[in-house]
Scaffold this active site. Structure first.
Site, short mmCIF file in Angstrom:
data_model
loop_
_atom_site.label_atom_id
_atom_site.label_comp_id
_atom_site.label_asym_id
_atom_site.label_seq_id
_atom_site.Cartn_x
_atom_site.Cartn_y
_atom_site.Cartn_z
N HIS A 85 0.81 -1.22 0.00
CA HIS A 85 0.00 0.00 0.00
C HIS A 85 0.85 1.28 0.00
O HIS A 85 0.80 2.07 -0.93
CB HIS A 85 -0.90 0.05 1.25
O1 RIB Z 1 -5.14 -0.12 4.91
C1 RIB Z 1 -3.76 -0.11 4.62
C2 RIB Z 1 -3.07 0.93 5.43
O2 RIB Z 1 -3.25 0.64 6.82
C3 RIB Z 1 -1.54 0.95 5.21
O3 RIB Z 1 -1.07 2.26 5.38
C4 RIB Z 1 -1.03 0.07 6.31
O4 RIB Z 1 0.30 0.40 6.70
C5 RIB Z 1 -1.99 0.41 7.42
O5 RIB Z 1 -1.53 1.61 8.04
#
Ligand code: RIB
Ligand code: CA
Length: 310
Positions: free
Chosen positions: A240
């Protein structure tokens, strides 16, 4: 002239890869890391951030910020990231001291000290630090060049509830402040990050770098992946947060649409949902470049090339 950025983060294995990507890239000047409570409590996210900076052989200042959302109890995600938030490989105790200045004050001071439009904020976790800074010092809002954040979901739906993505869900009031601030926003929602999946080959490429960074990234990805493959049945885990930094380096890797995005802060059923007016069925002002797709191979080529430099 490198682009000045502040990374607001809740490491988190994917945050860690994003931070390493930024520190490896000369196009970017990372003024500071500001830690926030999210994946794990603040005491761990600030410690993890210092370990990551040292793994990259840098001295980038790390500030601790807010230890809880603005109006709600903290929700964490040890089930994804492990009890330390950075499970996967044991790292040495951090020796880089935590900067004594609170992260919110550091964000305010940096934005006041630099000319308007020269600092980009890169939130990778709940938006508590950013929103608190905007509330405490509204004069800094027009001074922010751009906010490029990981958060939200629309066509991909939520990952922590059926409607909401984790970063937004943890602090929906903070997200509302940021999305209504008027600062130009680039949003990396699950719609795009779920297309940035790792692969066995890529993890082995990381291991084959034969460096501490390569070992760490391979082990974090292995650890992080076990949750997503079990849940989504996908081969590979979505990286992500590195999408935020990759956008700064190669924006053409991503495509999306400039639309209005508002945050649900009332309904228990859909709390934290990013309601994107993708088909422009309202007259609400577009306020965010909401990304929907990524050149997955180009993204991983960039990651491999840059992480190989550390
Ligand atoms: O939903 C994904 C996000 O939530 C990413 O930033 C992961 O590191 C968590 O913080
Ligand atoms: Ca994160």
């Amino acid at each position: 002239m490198p682009r000045k950025i502040i990374i607001d983060t809740d490491p988190g294995q994917d945050d860690a890869v994003a931070i390493l990507l930024a520190l490896a890239s000369p196009e970017l000047e990372v003024l500071a890391l500001t830690a926030v409570a999210g994946n794990v409590p603040l005491a761990l996210t600030q410690r993890n951030a210092r370990q990551i900076v040292e793994l990259a052989g840098r001295q980038t200042p790390v500030h601790a910020g807010c230890d809880a959302p603005m109006k709600r109890k903290l929700v964490t995600a040890e089930y994804v990231h492990g009890k330390t938030g950075l499970d996967g490989i044991p790292l040495p105790e951090p020796t880089l001291p935590l900067h004594p200045q609170h992260a919110v004050d550091a964000i305010i001071e940096a934005l006041r000290a630099h000319p308007p439009g020269t600092i980009t904020l890169c939130p990778l976790g709940p938006l508590t630090n950013i929103a608190t800074a905007f509330r405490r010092a509204p004069d800094i809002i027009p001074r922010v060049a751009e906010i490029v954040l990981m958060g939200g979901a629309y066509f991909e739906v939520g990952n922590v509830t059926p409607a909401a993505e984790f970063n937004i869900y943890v602090d929906p009031e903070a997200a509302e402040i940021v999305f209504k601030s008027g600062v130009p926003l680039v949003v990396m929602p699950l719609d795009v990050t779920h297309k940035a999946l790792t692969s066995r080959e890529w993890v082995e490429e990381m291991r084959a770098l034969g460096t501490p960074v390569g070992q760490a990234v391979a082990s974090w990805t292995d650890f992080f992946e076990r949750f997503d493959t079990a849940k989504y049945g996908s081969a590979g885990a979505p990286l992500h947060d590195p999408c935020v930094i990759a956008y700064l380096l190669e924006p053409a890797l991503f495509t999306g649409r400039h639309v209005n995005v508002e945050i649900e802060t009332v309904s228990e059923l859909t709390l934290g949902m990013t309601v994107a007016d993708w088909w422009r069925v309202t007259d609400r002002e577009p306020n965010a470049m909401f990304m929907g797709s990524v050149d997955r191979d180009g993204f991983y080529r960039l990651l491999t090339e840059r992480l190989g430099r550390l």
